[in-house]
Motif scaffolding. Structure first.
Motif, PDB file in Angstrom:
ATOM      1  N   TYR A 244      46.946 -27.232 -22.093  1.00  0.00           N
ATOM      2  CA  TYR A 244      47.430 -27.145 -20.713  1.00  0.00           C
ATOM      3  C   TYR A 244      47.111 -28.420 -19.939  1.00  0.00           C
ATOM      4  N   LYS A 245      45.946 -29.003 -20.255  1.00  0.00           N
ATOM      5  CA  LYS A 245      45.580 -30.244 -19.593  1.00  0.00           C
ATOM      6  C   LYS A 245      46.573 -31.347 -19.973  1.00  0.00           C
TER       7      LYS A 245
ATOM      8  N   TYR B  43      43.313 -24.339 -26.165  1.00  0.00           N
ATOM      9  CA  TYR B  43      44.337 -23.951 -25.195  1.00  0.00           C
ATOM     10  C   TYR B  43      44.145 -24.678 -23.881  1.00  0.00           C
ATOM     11  N   SER B  44      42.904 -24.776 -23.443  1.00  0.00           N
ATOM     12  CA  SER B  44      42.714 -25.399 -22.161  1.00  0.00           C
ATOM     13  C   SER B  44      43.046 -26.890 -22.259  1.00  0.00           C
ATOM     14  N   PHE B  45      42.835 -27.475 -23.432  1.00  0.00           N
ATOM     15  CA  PHE B  45      43.232 -28.870 -23.634  1.00  0.00           C
ATOM     16  C   PHE B  45      44.760 -29.018 -23.629  1.00  0.00           C
TER      17      PHE B  45
ATOM     18  N   ALA C  65      39.317 -21.528 -27.175  1.00  0.00           N
ATOM     19  CA  ALA C  65      39.421 -21.647 -25.719  1.00  0.00           C
ATOM     20  C   ALA C  65      39.598 -23.117 -25.340  1.00  0.00           C
ATOM     21  N   LEU C  66      38.841 -23.971 -26.001  1.00  0.00           N
ATOM     22  CA  LEU C  66      38.945 -25.400 -25.722  1.00  0.00           C
ATOM     23  C   LEU C  66      40.353 -25.904 -26.055  1.00  0.00           C
TER      24      LEU C  66
ATOM     25  N   ALA D 274      37.205 -22.673 -20.908  1.00  0.00           N
ATOM     26  CA  ALA D 274      36.510 -22.930 -22.169  1.00  0.00           C
ATOM     27  C   ALA D 274      35.031 -23.231 -21.920  1.00  0.00           C
TER      28      ALA D 274
ATOM     29  N   PRO E   1      38.322 -33.733 -27.342  1.00  0.00           N
ATOM     30  CA  PRO E   1      38.954 -34.185 -26.108  1.00  0.00           C
ATOM     31  C   PRO E   1      38.072 -35.225 -25.417  1.00  0.00           C
TER      32      PRO E   1
ATOM     33  N   LEU F  34      47.758 -23.124 -32.911  1.00  0.00           N
ATOM     34  CA  LEU F  34      47.528 -22.617 -31.563  1.00  0.00           C
ATOM     35  C   LEU F  34      48.573 -23.276 -30.689  1.00  0.00           C
ATOM     36  N   TRP F  35      49.370 -22.463 -30.015  1.00  0.00           N
ATOM     37  CA  TRP F  35      50.500 -23.064 -29.314  1.00  0.00           C
ATOM     38  C   TRP F  35      50.662 -22.530 -27.905  1.00  0.00           C
ATOM     39  N   ILE F  36      51.246 -23.378 -27.076  1.00  0.00           N
ATOM     40  CA  ILE F  36      51.707 -22.928 -25.767  1.00  0.00           C
ATOM     41  C   ILE F  36      53.133 -23.420 -25.622  1.00  0.00           C
ATOM     42  N   LYS F  37      53.845 -22.832 -24.684  1.00  0.00           N
ATOM     43  CA  LYS F  37      55.231 -23.244 -24.509  1.00  0.00           C
ATOM     44  C   LYS F  37      55.403 -23.762 -23.092  1.00  0.00           C
TER      45      LYS F  37
ATOM     46  N   GLU G  81      47.463 -17.438 -22.782  1.00  0.00           N
ATOM     47  CA  GLU G  81      46.811 -17.710 -24.071  1.00  0.00           C
ATOM     48  C   GLU G  81      45.295 -17.664 -23.922  1.00  0.00           C
TER      49      GLU G  81
ATOM     50  N   THR H 205      40.617 -36.786 -19.672  1.00  0.00           N
ATOM     51  CA  THR H 205      41.912 -36.148 -19.427  1.00  0.00           C
ATOM     52  C   THR H 205      42.268 -36.166 -17.948  1.00  0.00           C
TER      53      THR H 205
ATOM     54  N   TRP I  23      34.819 -31.427 -21.163  1.00  0.00           N
ATOM     55  CA  TRP I  23      34.844 -31.330 -22.628  1.00  0.00           C
ATOM     56  C   TRP I  23      33.462 -31.587 -23.189  1.00  0.00           C
TER      57      TRP I  23
END
Lengths: 420, 867
Positions: free
Chosen positions: A82-83, A78-80, A75-76, B251, A120, A55-58, B294, A123, B214
């Motif tokens: 970005y965090k 990706y949101s992690f 979902a967790l 999430a 996580p 699972l990747w983001i750029k 995403e 954060t 989380w």
């Protein structure tokens, strides 16, 4: 666990294996998959190799990749990711290859702290900064301890904050998203609002925010006020959600410094603030003629600033000529657009622009999509939804007086008008 | 890519010297260099002893670096890693909680057995540490340790300590304990580890308000595994979960949606609250589309599921799925999919206008999908069909190659859905024949030409033009061409004799493809023996195509709803399809619907699948277990599985003269469908074939239906069709229902029949005594049922041997106060065990049977069968 390993790579720059039972070399398959997808002009944020899921983001030219072999909560993840970008940016100003290399010790420390065994943890970068610093520490004297905040119910604000002057600055920012069909009918019009705080307050203040929320006014039986119907509201974790659910009270202990307190969304039928009519005529092998009329559809006492209207032109166009009734035009060949800038655009006005381009006699074979006209603007002292901050009550046990400052602004969001 | 670059000996030597330096600063710099080398993939394991020597330091940063090094290399140097144990143990008692937590966190990451042993005592202390930061770290460490050595964790009683932490005063400790327990429970699906009950649920819901974003996700994901006792409990949990829909983290929102979607299932639909909840779900789902791309993608894949499960939630939100120019392609494609699902008569005009716009974009994949979507709208919303067809014709006029091809493929489907309505457009289609270069489009066009050969003047020329390159075509096109020319011949026999000869010989003589050859021969023989029959077969009326062909199969959909937010929901596949070692882990199911009425408490074990009890099962199922006893008094009958008498499944009047009766038998471990086919019509029947619809136990024909000779009028034939149990599975209602399609030269006929469940009892269904004892005890009360079999005059031994004939095995027998108790086991073909206790009182013709199974729904099934 949600993710077993996190990589930040361009080539693999740094990685952390949170589970310990996975082969770190599996990530070697990732970049080839990316390159293959790029060749095929494909893109998917989730790719698979064998039993490994990436699972990747750029971020800029860096990939942040989480790898898992289980049915992780996507979902967790990706949101992690970005965090993590947010945390690194707070620490190093910008997240890029160099800042990772230069600070790899801190990066390791952070990676160790923000996730444990794929779960996580803390954060919040403000809290992290209290005990993960960029200077070395001696253990006997002054080594940091985990601030109680980390595990407290109020995990976003530490105790003992002191300011000489207590103030809160509040920005109410509304972005207008608009999608208009080529025939000029509004397909979608949406306002996404955001209330941002800059909190300069001592101690542990309790805040209560009052808005002209329609549902609240209905509950309390107040009428004849101009109210706003918020379709969906999202809050910073400091806001007591069950309290809001019960009686629409927005109450919270704010994080120190800057944060986004809440965001909201509403579908509206308001007139588009800046209306564009355009005629783009393409005469193959010779020229393109563009006529654009821009009209401001808000009250004349308001003014839109820094208006930029981007009109698409064919990528092989040349020798631009412009004429405008106000403002100035610029041809941006790298984006294949004409940008028409109007510094100040008062309400109830109408301006014109004409542009003329030459086209090469040999037509390029590449198909071009019909890109929309996009518009940027901002209108200060104005909210398109009519939302108002009625009060912000600040109570702290030491009893100090604090002043709230509120600022309103409306700006363009995703503002697109399709062309023929 | 840098994986392992060896580091030259000189460099190692230098680092070694620096690591052993007396100067602290120099030491630290050296460790940094080592870690830097490690980061870029160089092998610095040779420095292990020197680095470990730096572990006892008063510099926090240095300590962290050494720990990091240890995590990386301990596994490759297990003996030397022991050197570090002392320091770890010491650090676990440090005055600074940060150090204690760091030590316990790192130790858990060192996957060396010898070290693990030393970890237990420090871990035990840290789990009870006064500082919540240490406790929350220790909680996760239990899960780490469990992953390395599960037995050790159980023996040391860490699971109980972990359970206690759920009541911890600190929300973050609670959240991590929940996460750790959920993780452990995943590898023990039946362990009932979290022991969720109203009290513990209440604790979790309270912690939900206080922990980090989380932690909220861990708790919500855990809650989703709970099955509330009744609709009231369900509603009260929903009420406390809904505020999470306002959380800024997408999430958290999706995990809350998962809980609500699942628990909603239990609420009666006429409840006001049910409607309120439906309304509350739409806005947060829409807002997810403003998140990062995403996350939008994850949201869209999930919305796709939600729209299929509960279309009412988003039915008014069509516009939010309109595609924006700058959306990433994967978002565009998903939005398009949802637009079609939401398309209805009310919004079709808008949808079509959008689709038309998309069809003129430049991204090929997107354009193709948009064109296809127009076709699907035509099929889905009948009122729009005409507009869709004209839109497609406009698109064909653009002459953009791939647009034309997609349009032709979908127009073929539209013809099939609305026969004799839009054939006027055929002429336009024929104009584009030459530009088609994709097999699917060519096949579609050929199908159209063959199907409407009588209306196309030059159909023979058109088809002939394809015939030239016959062998270069793909199989799909070849098959279609063969059929189309045969159709043409049957419609216009005079002019096309030569053409049909040509294609038949191409298909049968020059082709290596068995499908093509077989089809060729069938046509050839048909045409040469009975052209009238041939006409009836080849030009038979086709069944209409259904509206939505790409819906996810309902049981899978239910399972995916239970996995909202996870990879499974993104792939639209069950976790067992892509996670190694998860086969055999039970599939998650939605709880029982609230409309069915007063349901008793059901299995609420953590991780265990909640029981599903289809209400309609209360209807009697044919061929019950009672039959097995053969009440007529079959003493002296040969032993063997019970075979119900044959009944008529398909009466002749419903099947143009074909009558089918039959039964099921289990012979030598093979399930047989025994059929009698009778031809009550005037003409000969040939070309029999049989197919099953998906069914509860995956029954499927193991071979073709063996009717080799034609069946003449008034002839009867008996056939045995062996069945396998590896076909596709779908829960039927009643469970043992089987839908069958039988084809012959005249038509396709459908009927459904019910098979006795005892067919599925396998021969190796005799459970080990010990296993039986253990399993019998573990059956939750809720999964047990009791009933009586009346008027059975066999004694217990006779009953036992009789039942054994049907693969119901007696494991043990005991006699208490003149009552014989038989303990029996059954194993179903899908691996599910059913245990039973049979009580026989001498002289009393009524038996009492108690059954139980690990999985609730099977019990009910048996119960019904045994009336």
């Amino acid at each position: 666990p949600q993710a077993f390993q996190i990589f930040i790579l361009h080539k693999v720059l740094i990685s952390r294996n949170y589970m310990g039972n996975m082969d770190m070399n599996e990530v070697d398959h990732f970049m080839p998959i990316m390159m293959r997808m790029e060749e095929d002009a494909e893109s998917l944020p989730l790719v698979t190799h064998g039993s490994a899921h990436f699972l990747w983001i750029k971020h800029r030219n860096l990939y942040l990749v989480a790898m898992t072999k289980k049915n992780a909560n996507a979902a967790l993840v990706y949101s992690f990711l970005y965090k993590m970008v947010e945390v690194f940016k707070e620490y190093f100003k910008e997240l890029e290859e160099e800042s990772i290399r230069d600070n790899f010790v801190t990066v390791y420390e952070l990676m160790d702290e923000v996730m444990d065994f794929g779960f996580p943890q803390t954060t919040d970068s403000k809290i992290l900064q209290e005990y993960i610093t960029q200077q070395g520490h001696k253990l006997d004297v002054g080594a940091p301890r985990p601030p109680a905040t980390v595990t407290n119910a109020v995990s976003w604000r530490s105790e003992g904050i002191k300011y000489r002057k207590n103030e809160v600055f509040m920005d109410v920012i509304e972005s207008v998203n608009l999608l208009v069909s080529a025939t000029g009918s509004v397909l979608r019009s949406e306002i996404v609002g955001s209330i941002k705080l800059k909190v300069v307050l001592s101690g542990m203040p309790e805040l209560r925010l009052g808005l002209n929320d329609k549902v609240l006014f209905e509950i309390t039986g107040r009428e004849k006020c101009k109210t706003v119907e918020l379709e969906d509201v999202k809050f910073h974790q400091c806001v007591r959600l069950s309290r809001f659910e019960n009686d629409r009270t927005i109450s919270f202990i704010p994080p120190d410094g800057e944060s986004e307190l809440m965001s909201y969304r509403l579908n509206t039928t308001v007139k588009p603030l800046i209306w564009i009519e355009s005629v783009i005529e393409k005469f193959s092998h010779s020229r393109v003629e563009i006529k654009v009329k821009a009209r401001s559809q808000f009250k004349s006492r308001s003014t839109a600033n820094n208006v930029a209207i981007m009109v698409p032109v064919p990528s092989d166009a040349d020798s631009p000529k412009f004429k405008t009734s106000t403002g100035s035009c610029k041809y941006l060949p790298e984006k294949s657009v004409v940008q028409w800038n109007i510094k100040s655009f008062p309400g109830g006005k109408e301006y014109m622009m004409r542009a003329h381009f030459g086209l090469p006699s040999v037509e390029s074979t590449e198909l071009e999509g019909r890109r929309p006209i996009t518009v940027n603007f901002e209108i200060p002292y104005f909210t398109v939804s009519g939302i108002q901050v009625r009060y912000l009550k600040i109570i702290e046990k030491s009893g100090y007086e604090a002043l709230p400052w509120v600022r309103y602004i409306t700006q363009s969001g995703d503002y697109q008008l399709r062309t023929n | 890519m840098v994986c392992s670059v060896s580091i030259c000996a000189g460099e190692i030597f230098e680092l070694k010297a620096e690591l052993n330096s007396d100067k602290k600063e120099k030491k630290k710099e050296a460790v940094k260099k080592v870690i830097a080398s490690m980061t870029v993939g160089k092998d610095v394991s040779a420095l292990f002893p020197d680095v470990v020597n730096c572990m006892q330091t008063d510099n926090l940063e240095l300590k962290k670096l050494v720990y990091l090094y240890l995590m990386n290399y301990a596994k490759s140097q297990p003996d030397m890693a022991i050197m570090a144990v002392n320091t770890f143990v010491k650090d676990c008692e440090d005055a600074n909680p940060l150090i204690r937590a760091l030590a316990v966190r790192t130790m858990g990451c060192i996957r060396v057995d010898k070290i693990t042993e030393y970890l237990c005592e420090p871990l035990r202390k840290c789990l009870k540490d006064e500082d919540p930061y240490v406790r929350k770290t220790a909680a996760v460490c239990v899960a780490k340790l469990h992953d390395i050595n599960a037995q050790l964790v159980e023996d040391q009683g860490f699971l109980d300590t972990l359970k206690d932490l759920i009541s911890d005063s600190n929300p973050m400790v609670v959240a991590n304990a929940v996460a750790a327990l959920s993780e452990i429970a995943e590898s023990h699906p039946n362990s009932n580890l979290l022991d969720l009950n109203p009290q513990s649920i209440n604790k979790l819901l309270t912690a939900l308000n206080e922990c980090t974003e989380w932690g909220q996700i861990f708790i919500l994901d855990c809650l989703a595994n709970y099955t509330p006792r009744d609709d009231r409990e369900s509603q009260s949990i929903c009420e406390r979960v809904t505020p999470r829909l306002s959380h800024a983290n997408s999430a958290v929102v999706l995990s809350a949606v998962k809980v609500l979607m699942k628990f909603m299932e239990m609420l009666p639909k006429d409840l006001d609250y049910y409607g309120t909840l439906l309304k509350k779900l739409a806005p947060p789902l829409v807002t997810l589309l403003s998140a990062e791309p995403e996350l939008q993608y994850v949201a869209l894949r999930n919305i796709n599921l939600i729209v299929q499960k509960r279309p009412e939630i988003l039915k008014h939100e069509m516009k939010v799925f309109f595609v924006k120019y700058n959306d990433p392609i994967y978002v565009k494609l998903e939005k398009l999919d949802i637009m079609i699902r939401l398309a209805s008569q009310a919004n079709i005009a808008q949808v079509l206008a959008e689709l038309k716009e998309y069809a003129t974009e430049v991204d090929v994949d997107f354009v193709r999908k948009a064109v296809r979507a127009i076709g699907r709208c035509a099929i889905k919303v009948e009122q729009s069909a005409e507009r869709c067809v004209s839109t497609l014709l406009d698109l064909i006029q653009t002459k953009v190659n791939y647009v034309v091809q997609e349009a032709i493929v979908v127009i073929k489907d539209i013809f099939r859905k609305y026969p004799n309505k839009y054939e006027s457009v055929i002429a336009t289609l024929c104009e584009n024949l030459d530009s088609l270069d994709e097999p699917e489009a060519r096949a579609a066009m050929i199908w159209i030409v063959g199907e409407y050969a009588e209306r196309i003047d030059n159909a023979d020329e058109l088809l002939e033009s394809f015939l030239e390159g016959f062998h270069d075509e793909s199989t799909q096109v070849q098959l279609q061409l063969l059929t189309a020319i045969v159709k043409l011949f049957l419609k216009k026999p005079t002019e096309t004799q030569e053409l049909v000869q040509q294609v038949l010989s191409l298909a049968t003589q020059d082709s290596d493809n068995p499908d093509l050859r077989d089809r060729g021969y069938i046509y050839w023989r048909l045409l040469s023996t009975d052209p009238v029959a041939a006409k009836e077969v080849v030009l038979a009326e086709k069944p209409l195509i259904s509206e939505e062909t790409d819906l996810i199969e309902p049981t899978l959909l239910e399972e995916l709803i239970c996995h909202i937010g996870t990879l499974a929901s993104v792939y639209h596949k069950p976790p067992s399809a892509f996670v190694e070692g998860s086969r055999g882990v039970m599939h998650k199911r939605l709880p029982l619907g609230g409309d069915i009425g007063g349901s008793p408490a059901m299995g609420a074990g953590f991780g265990a699948a909640p029981a599903v009890m289809p209400a309609s099962l209360n209807a009697p199922v044919g061929g019950g277990l009672g039959d097995l006893f053969d009440l007529g008094g079959g003493v002296g009958m040969p032993m063997g599985a019970y075979i119900p008498p044959k009944t008529v499944w398909l009466p002749a009047m419903k099947a143009k003269g074909l009558e089918i009766s039959g039964t099921f038998a289990r012979r030598a471990g093979v399930i047989q469908m025994e059929l009698i086919l009778t031809n009550k019509a005037m003409s000969v029947m040939t070309d029999f074939a049989i197919q099953f619809n998906r069914n509860s136990f995956g029954l499927a024909p193991a071979g073709p239906l063996q009717v080799l000779t034609p069946l003449g009028p008034n002839q009867t034939i008996e056939v045995s069709l062996p069945l396998s149990t590896v076909g596709p599975v779908m829960k039927m209602d009643p469970l043992n229902n089987l839908q069958v399609a039988v084809k012959n030269n005249i038509d396709v006929f459908y009927f459904s029949c019910q098979y006795p469940i005892s067919m599925l009892f396998v021969e190796d269904g005799k459970m080990e005594r010990q296993v039986f004892l253990a399993t019998w005890k573990d059956i939750p009360n809720d999964n047990e049922s009791q009933f009586q079999i009346k008027d059975c005059h066999l004694n217990s031994d006779a009953a036992s041997s009789k039942l054994q004939g049907s693969n119901i095995f007696t494991i043990a027998k005991r006699t208490v106060e003149g009552q014989d108790m038989l303990y029996m086991s059954i194993k179903l073909s899908n691996g599910i065990w059913v245990l039973a206790e049979l009580r026989v009182q001498a002289g009393n013709p009524n038996y009492t049977v108690s059954t139980g199974t690990g999985e609730g729904r099977r019990t009910t099934l048996l119960k019904e069968r045994e009336i």
